[in-house]
Design a protein around this motif. Structure first.
Motif, PDB file in Angstrom:
ATOM      1  N   ALA A   1      35.102  40.033  49.609  1.00  0.00           N
ATOM      2  CA  ALA A   1      34.201  38.987  50.104  1.00  0.00           C
ATOM      3  C   ALA A   1      32.843  39.011  49.420  1.00  0.00           C
ATOM      4  O   ALA A   1      32.162  37.985  49.374  1.00  0.00           O
ATOM      5  N   VAL A   2      32.427  40.154  48.896  1.00  0.00           N
ATOM      6  CA  VAL A   2      31.105  40.260  48.270  1.00  0.00           C
ATOM      7  C   VAL A   2      31.190  39.795  46.821  1.00  0.00           C
ATOM      8  O   VAL A   2      32.080  40.240  46.082  1.00  0.00           O
ATOM      9  N   PRO A   3      30.304  38.915  46.361  1.00  0.00           N
ATOM     10  CA  PRO A   3      30.314  38.479  44.957  1.00  0.00           C
ATOM     11  C   PRO A   3      30.106  39.648  43.998  1.00  0.00           C
ATOM     12  O   PRO A   3      29.389  40.609  44.308  1.00  0.00           O
ATOM     13  N   VAL A   4      30.744  39.559  42.836  1.00  0.00           N
ATOM     14  CA  VAL A   4      30.664  40.645  41.855  1.00  0.00           C
ATOM     15  C   VAL A   4      29.222  40.872  41.411  1.00  0.00           C
ATOM     16  O   VAL A   4      28.783  42.017  41.266  1.00  0.00           O
ATOM     17  N   LEU A   5      28.473  39.807  41.192  1.00  0.00           N
ATOM     18  CA  LEU A   5      27.104  39.947  40.692  1.00  0.00           C
ATOM     19  C   LEU A   5      26.228  40.700  41.686  1.00  0.00           C
ATOM     20  O   LEU A   5      25.392  41.530  41.289  1.00  0.00           O
ATOM     21  N   ILE A   6      26.409  40.434  42.975  1.00  0.00           N
ATOM     22  CA  ILE A   6      25.616  41.144  43.980  1.00  0.00           C
ATOM     23  C   ILE A   6      25.923  42.637  43.945  1.00  0.00           C
ATOM     24  O   ILE A   6      25.015  43.482  44.048  1.00  0.00           O
ATOM     25  N   MET A   7      27.181  43.003  43.792  1.00  0.00           N
ATOM     26  CA  MET A   7      27.535  44.412  43.716  1.00  0.00           C
ATOM     27  C   MET A   7      26.958  45.064  42.472  1.00  0.00           C
ATOM     28  O   MET A   7      26.537  46.224  42.495  1.00  0.00           O
TER      29      MET A   7
ATOM     30  N   VAL B   1      50.651  39.102  37.230  1.00  0.00           N
ATOM     31  CA  VAL B   1      49.406  38.934  37.983  1.00  0.00           C
ATOM     32  C   VAL B   1      48.380  39.972  37.550  1.00  0.00           C
ATOM     33  O   VAL B   1      47.189  39.676  37.440  1.00  0.00           O
ATOM     34  N   LEU B   2      48.822  41.194  37.301  1.00  0.00           N
ATOM     35  CA  LEU B   2      47.900  42.230  36.848  1.00  0.00           C
ATOM     36  C   LEU B   2      47.307  41.880  35.491  1.00  0.00           C
ATOM     37  O   LEU B   2      46.130  42.139  35.219  1.00  0.00           O
ATOM     38  N   ILE B   3      48.123  41.278  34.616  1.00  0.00           N
ATOM     39  CA  ILE B   3      47.626  40.882  33.300  1.00  0.00           C
ATOM     40  C   ILE B   3      46.522  39.844  33.438  1.00  0.00           C
ATOM     41  O   ILE B   3      45.472  39.926  32.785  1.00  0.00           O
ATOM     42  N   SER B   4      46.724  38.856  34.289  1.00  0.00           N
ATOM     43  CA  SER B   4      45.698  37.834  34.494  1.00  0.00           C
ATOM     44  C   SER B   4      44.433  38.439  35.083  1.00  0.00           C
ATOM     45  O   SER B   4      43.315  38.026  34.740  1.00  0.00           O
ATOM     46  N   GLN B   5      44.562  39.441  35.938  1.00  0.00           N
ATOM     47  CA  GLN B   5      43.380  40.083  36.518  1.00  0.00           C
ATOM     48  C   GLN B   5      42.633  40.900  35.480  1.00  0.00           C
ATOM     49  O   GLN B   5      41.398  40.988  35.519  1.00  0.00           O
ATOM     50  N   VAL B   6      43.341  41.473  34.528  1.00  0.00           N
ATOM     51  CA  VAL B   6      42.691  42.215  33.437  1.00  0.00           C
ATOM     52  C   VAL B   6      41.839  41.276  32.585  1.00  0.00           C
ATOM     53  O   VAL B   6      40.725  41.615  32.178  1.00  0.00           O
ATOM     54  N   VAL B   7      42.354  40.083  32.334  1.00  0.00           N
ATOM     55  CA  VAL B   7      41.580  39.091  31.575  1.00  0.00           C
ATOM     56  C   VAL B   7      40.329  38.681  32.352  1.00  0.00           C
ATOM     57  O   VAL B   7      39.255  38.483  31.767  1.00  0.00           O
ATOM     58  N   VAL B   8      40.443  38.567  33.671  1.00  0.00           N
ATOM     59  CA  VAL B   8      39.280  38.234  34.504  1.00  0.00           C
ATOM     60  C   VAL B   8      38.213  39.310  34.386  1.00  0.00           C
ATOM     61  O   VAL B   8      37.013  39.017  34.312  1.00  0.00           O
ATOM     62  N   VAL B   9      38.620  40.576  34.360  1.00  0.00           N
ATOM     63  CA  VAL B   9      37.657  41.672  34.216  1.00  0.00           C
ATOM     64  C   VAL B   9      36.897  41.541  32.907  1.00  0.00           C
ATOM     65  O   VAL B   9      35.663  41.705  32.862  1.00  0.00           O
ATOM     66  N   LEU B  10      37.595  41.244  31.833  1.00  0.00           N
ATOM     67  CA  LEU B  10      36.941  41.105  30.534  1.00  0.00           C
ATOM     68  C   LEU B  10      35.914  39.980  30.543  1.00  0.00           C
ATOM     69  O   LEU B  10      34.807  40.132  30.010  1.00  0.00           O
ATOM     70  N   LYS B  11      36.246  38.877  31.172  1.00  0.00           N
ATOM     71  CA  LYS B  11      35.299  37.757  31.211  1.00  0.00           C
ATOM     72  C   LYS B  11      34.126  38.031  32.136  1.00  0.00           C
ATOM     73  O   LYS B  11      32.995  37.614  31.858  1.00  0.00           O
ATOM     74  N   ASP B  12      34.372  38.747  33.216  1.00  0.00           N
ATOM     75  CA  ASP B  12      33.301  39.006  34.189  1.00  0.00           C
ATOM     76  C   ASP B  12      32.267  40.003  33.689  1.00  0.00           C
ATOM     77  O   ASP B  12      31.224  40.174  34.328  1.00  0.00           O
ATOM     78  N   THR B  13      32.532  40.675  32.582  1.00  0.00           N
ATOM     79  CA  THR B  13      31.501  41.552  32.018  1.00  0.00           C
ATOM     80  C   THR B  13      30.260  40.764  31.624  1.00  0.00           C
ATOM     81  O   THR B  13      29.165  41.332  31.533  1.00  0.00           O
ATOM     82  N   ALA B  14      30.426  39.459  31.399  1.00  0.00           N
ATOM     83  CA  ALA B  14      29.272  38.625  31.039  1.00  0.00           C
ATOM     84  C   ALA B  14      28.247  38.556  32.161  1.00  0.00           C
ATOM     85  O   ALA B  14      27.070  38.259  31.911  1.00  0.00           O
ATOM     86  N   LEU B  15      28.652  38.842  33.404  1.00  0.00           N
ATOM     87  CA  LEU B  15      27.696  38.832  34.512  1.00  0.00           C
ATOM     88  C   LEU B  15      26.663  39.946  34.383  1.00  0.00           C
ATOM     89  O   LEU B  15      25.608  39.894  35.007  1.00  0.00           O
TER      90      LEU B  15
ATOM     91  N   THR C   1      34.702  47.352  39.207  1.00  0.00           N
ATOM     92  CA  THR C   1      35.720  48.242  39.761  1.00  0.00           C
ATOM     93  C   THR C   1      35.963  47.958  41.236  1.00  0.00           C
ATOM     94  O   THR C   1      37.116  47.862  41.687  1.00  0.00           O
ATOM     95  N   LEU C   2      34.901  47.816  42.005  1.00  0.00           N
ATOM     96  CA  LEU C   2      35.064  47.601  43.441  1.00  0.00           C
ATOM     97  C   LEU C   2      35.734  46.266  43.740  1.00  0.00           C
ATOM     98  O   LEU C   2      36.659  46.191  44.566  1.00  0.00           O
ATOM     99  N   TYR C   3      35.285  45.205  43.078  1.00  0.00           N
ATOM    100  CA  TYR C   3      35.858  43.895  43.362  1.00  0.00           C
ATOM    101  C   TYR C   3      37.313  43.805  42.893  1.00  0.00           C
ATOM    102  O   TYR C   3      38.203  43.417  43.658  1.00  0.00           O
ATOM    103  N   ASN C   4      37.562  44.173  41.642  1.00  0.00           N
ATOM    104  CA  ASN C   4      38.912  44.035  41.109  1.00  0.00           C
ATOM    105  C   ASN C   4      39.857  45.066  41.704  1.00  0.00           C
ATOM    106  O   ASN C   4      41.059  44.813  41.805  1.00  0.00           O
ATOM    107  N   GLY C   5      39.334  46.238  42.117  1.00  0.00           N
ATOM    108  CA  GLY C   5      40.186  47.184  42.825  1.00  0.00           C
ATOM    109  C   GLY C   5      40.687  46.609  44.137  1.00  0.00           C
ATOM    110  O   GLY C   5      41.848  46.806  44.514  1.00  0.00           O
ATOM    111  N   ALA C   6      39.815  45.883  44.847  1.00  0.00           N
ATOM    112  CA  ALA C   6      40.235  45.245  46.098  1.00  0.00           C
ATOM    113  C   ALA C   6      41.276  44.156  45.841  1.00  0.00           C
ATOM    114  O   ALA C   6      42.245  44.012  46.598  1.00  0.00           O
ATOM    115  N   VAL C   7      41.093  43.389  44.768  1.00  0.00           N
ATOM    116  CA  VAL C   7      42.067  42.345  44.439  1.00  0.00           C
ATOM    117  C   VAL C   7      43.410  42.961  44.056  1.00  0.00           C
ATOM    118  O   VAL C   7      44.481  42.493  44.479  1.00  0.00           O
ATOM    119  N   ILE C   8      43.377  44.020  43.255  1.00  0.00           N
ATOM    120  CA  ILE C   8      44.621  44.672  42.836  1.00  0.00           C
ATOM    121  C   ILE C   8      45.328  45.293  44.042  1.00  0.00           C
ATOM    122  O   ILE C   8      46.560  45.328  44.102  1.00  0.00           O
TER     123      ILE C   8
END
Length: 292
Positions: free
Chosen positions: A114-120, A201-215, A149-156
């Motif tokens: 529930a917590v946005p990645v940027l806030i964490m 699904v895990l592959i798509s989440q890995v791509v999301v992690v790579l893009k979210d580094t821009a935050l 790690t916290l956000y994507n760990g919860a999603v995984i």
């Protein structure tokens, strides 16, 4: 057998004509908009050869682009590894028969989802800075890794739970009939099968992690997008710089998806059982006394 699809019926002659017309109109509109944008940028001098020349020099790549790529890949690799470990731990915890463990895991998963990645990222950055947890040069990297790690760990964790629940109930029942404990059943039977079904699904989440580094740009982390804006401010070529950065991000995502797809195909092949043996044909032997 009809030509129907699993998701929708096959279009008839009129629908095919209508789809072709809509596709043609869409292509024309996209080309027109792209041409309009190009002419506007060309008129303002944003696409001249002089704007692209800095990318032909090694100094720009050594000073801006390569450090950005290194920061992006470092944060993504560490976050992916930690998120996979955390996700599997929390996912198995949510499937546990221990009500306390299941409740604690559920609260952690729902909270960090529930917590946005940027806030964490921002919270972890200032928390580490106030208590001198990491050296100052690694604070931004630690904040980015913590948030991802916290956000994507919860999603995984939710992916793991869904993957295990999708398995036939007979798997767990057969393991119980063999005398296996719940932990042995999870480790030896359920999780190995669920991982294969969860891989897309895990592959798509890995791509999301790579893009979210821009935050991490917001906490001064040196990553690819931040370096692209630095190039634009230094050389006055924001549009070419962002185009180059976008192409690099697309290339990284495609490379990561390709590697993950190859890994998925190899895992699926390794989990297939040996090919069934062909039964030899039995020769019919009749009653020789009757001459049959």
């Amino acid at each position: 057998m009809t030509g129907s699809s699993v998701l929708f019926d096959a279009p008839g002659p009129r629908a095919r004509v209508r789809n072709r017309v809509i596709s043609a109109v869409t292509v024309i509109v996209v080309v027109a908009v792209a041409w309009l944008v190009y002419t506007r940028l060309e008129a303002k001098g944003q696409l001249t050869a002089a704007k692209w020349e800095p990318f032909l020099t090694g100094n720009l790549w050594r000073t801006y682009i390569l450090p950005g790529i290194e920061g992006t890949l470092t944060a993504a690799a560490v976050s992916i590894a930690l998120a996979l470990v955390l996700g599997f731990v929390l996912g198995v915890g949510r499937l546990s028969r221990n009500i306390v463990l299941r409740w604690v895991s559920s609260v952690i998963v729902e909270f960090f989802r529930a917590v946005p990645v940027l806030i964490m990222m921002i919270f972890a950055y200032f928390l580490y800075a106030n208590y001198d947890v990491f050296p100052s040069k690694h604070l931004a990297l630690a904040g980015v890794i913590t948030g991802l790690t916290l956000y994507n760990g919860a999603v995984i964790a939710e992916i793991v739970r869904a993957g295990v629940h999708a398995l036939p109930k007979g798997q767990a029942e057969a393991a119980s009939a063999l005398g296996l404990t719940s932990g042995q059943t999870m480790r030896s039977i359920l999780l190995p099968q669920a991982v294969t079904s969860m891989l897309p699904v895990l592959i798509s989440q890995v791509v999301v992690v790579l893009k979210d580094t821009a935050l991490g740009y917001q906490i001064t982390f040196v990553e690819l997008v931040r370096q692209g804006t630095n190039v634009g401010s230094s050389y006055g070529n924001y549009i070419p710089a962002l185009i180059v950065i976008a192409l690099l991000m697309i290339s990284l995502n495609f490379a990561l998806s390709w590697l993950a797809t190859k890994l998925e195909a190899r895992m699926r092949r390794s989990r297939k059982g040996p090919a069934p043996m062909e039964a030899e044909p039995l020769e019919f032997q009749g009653d020789r006394s009757r001459g049959v």
